[in-house]
Motif scaffolding. Structure first.
Motif, PDB file in Angstrom:
ATOM      1  N   UNK A 141       5.797 -18.723 -20.139  1.00 15.92           N
ATOM      2  CA  UNK A 141       6.716 -18.145 -21.125  1.00 15.92           C
ATOM      3  C   UNK A 141       6.382 -18.662 -22.520  1.00 15.92           C
ATOM      4  N   UNK A 142       5.102 -18.689 -22.815  1.00 19.95           N
ATOM      5  CA  UNK A 142       4.634 -19.226 -24.093  1.00 19.95           C
ATOM      6  C   UNK A 142       4.984 -18.279 -25.241  1.00 19.95           C
ATOM      7  N   UNK A 143       5.428 -18.866 -26.339  1.00 19.93           N
ATOM      8  CA  UNK A 143       5.756 -18.068 -27.521  1.00 19.93           C
ATOM      9  C   UNK A 143       4.547 -17.925 -28.445  1.00 19.93           C
ATOM     10  N   UNK A 144       3.541 -18.771 -28.230  1.00 21.10           N
ATOM     11  CA  UNK A 144       2.308 -18.686 -29.022  1.00 21.10           C
ATOM     12  C   UNK A 144       1.179 -19.284 -28.184  1.00 21.10           C
ATOM     13  N   UNK A 145       0.045 -18.591 -28.127  1.00 23.52           N
ATOM     14  CA  UNK A 145      -1.134 -19.095 -27.423  1.00 23.52           C
ATOM     15  C   UNK A 145      -2.370 -18.740 -28.244  1.00 23.52           C
ATOM     16  N   UNK A 146      -3.147 -19.753 -28.595  1.00 23.59           N
ATOM     17  CA  UNK A 146      -4.452 -19.544 -29.218  1.00 23.59           C
ATOM     18  C   UNK A 146      -5.500 -19.950 -28.192  1.00 23.59           C
ATOM     19  N   UNK A 147      -6.510 -19.117 -28.008  1.00 23.90           N
ATOM     20  CA  UNK A 147      -7.606 -19.440 -27.097  1.00 23.90           C
ATOM     21  C   UNK A 147      -8.902 -19.218 -27.846  1.00 23.90           C
ATOM     22  N   UNK A 148      -9.735 -20.239 -27.875  1.00 25.03           N
ATOM     23  CA  UNK A 148     -11.028 -20.152 -28.557  1.00 25.03           C
ATOM     24  C   UNK A 148     -12.142 -20.451 -27.562  1.00 25.03           C
ATOM     25  N   UNK A 149     -13.104 -19.548 -27.466  1.00 22.74           N
ATOM     26  CA  UNK A 149     -14.291 -19.783 -26.643  1.00 22.74           C
ATOM     27  C   UNK A 149     -15.207 -20.685 -27.449  1.00 22.74           C
ATOM     28  N   UNK A 150     -15.340 -21.932 -27.027  1.00 22.89           N
ATOM     29  CA  UNK A 150     -16.147 -22.902 -27.776  1.00 22.89           C
ATOM     30  C   UNK A 150     -17.535 -23.093 -27.177  1.00 22.89           C
ATOM     31  N   UNK A 151     -17.925 -22.222 -26.258  1.00 22.60           N
ATOM     32  CA  UNK A 151     -19.274 -22.282 -25.692  1.00 22.60           C
ATOM     33  C   UNK A 151     -20.282 -21.994 -26.801  1.00 22.60           C
ATOM     34  N   UNK A 152     -21.401 -22.678 -26.751  1.00 20.53           N
ATOM     35  CA  UNK A 152     -22.394 -22.495 -27.816  1.00 20.53           C
ATOM     36  C   UNK A 152     -22.895 -21.061 -27.904  1.00 20.53           C
TER      37      UNK A 152
END
Length: 86
Positions: free
Chosen positions: A17-28
């Motif tokens: 029930x997240x109100x904010x989610x940031x997801x970053x692909x940090x693979x080179x």
């Protein structure tokens, strides 16, 4: 199963029930092997950091089998608002 940032974001949003989610692909090479996430959820209220991370890890248990590196930051909505105003 192909793991994408969108898949991770959707699952965390729905299950925590997240109100904010940031997801970053940090693979080179953006190969979906390394991710950095920020999750803001009221489910984290009153929980220490380790319990918050366990909630995220349990939510993404299947995905984490295929991810090589996973960095997470977990905040309550109140902590998120304070951080945004700084």
């Amino acid at each position: 199963m192909a793991i994408t940032a969108d898949h991770i974001r959707d699952k965390l949003t729905k299950e925590l029930a997240a109100v904010h989610v940031d997801v970053e692909d940090t693979s080179s090479n953006r190969c979906a092997a390394s991710y950095k996430v920020l999750v803001v959820s009221s489910q984290f209220e009153g929980k220490p950091l380790l319990q918050r991370h366990r909630l995220v890890n349990t939510c993404l248990a299947e995905e984490l089998k295929e991810i090589h590196a996973f960095e997470q930051k977990t905040l309550t909505p109140e902590q998120w608002e304070k951080q945004k105003s700084q």
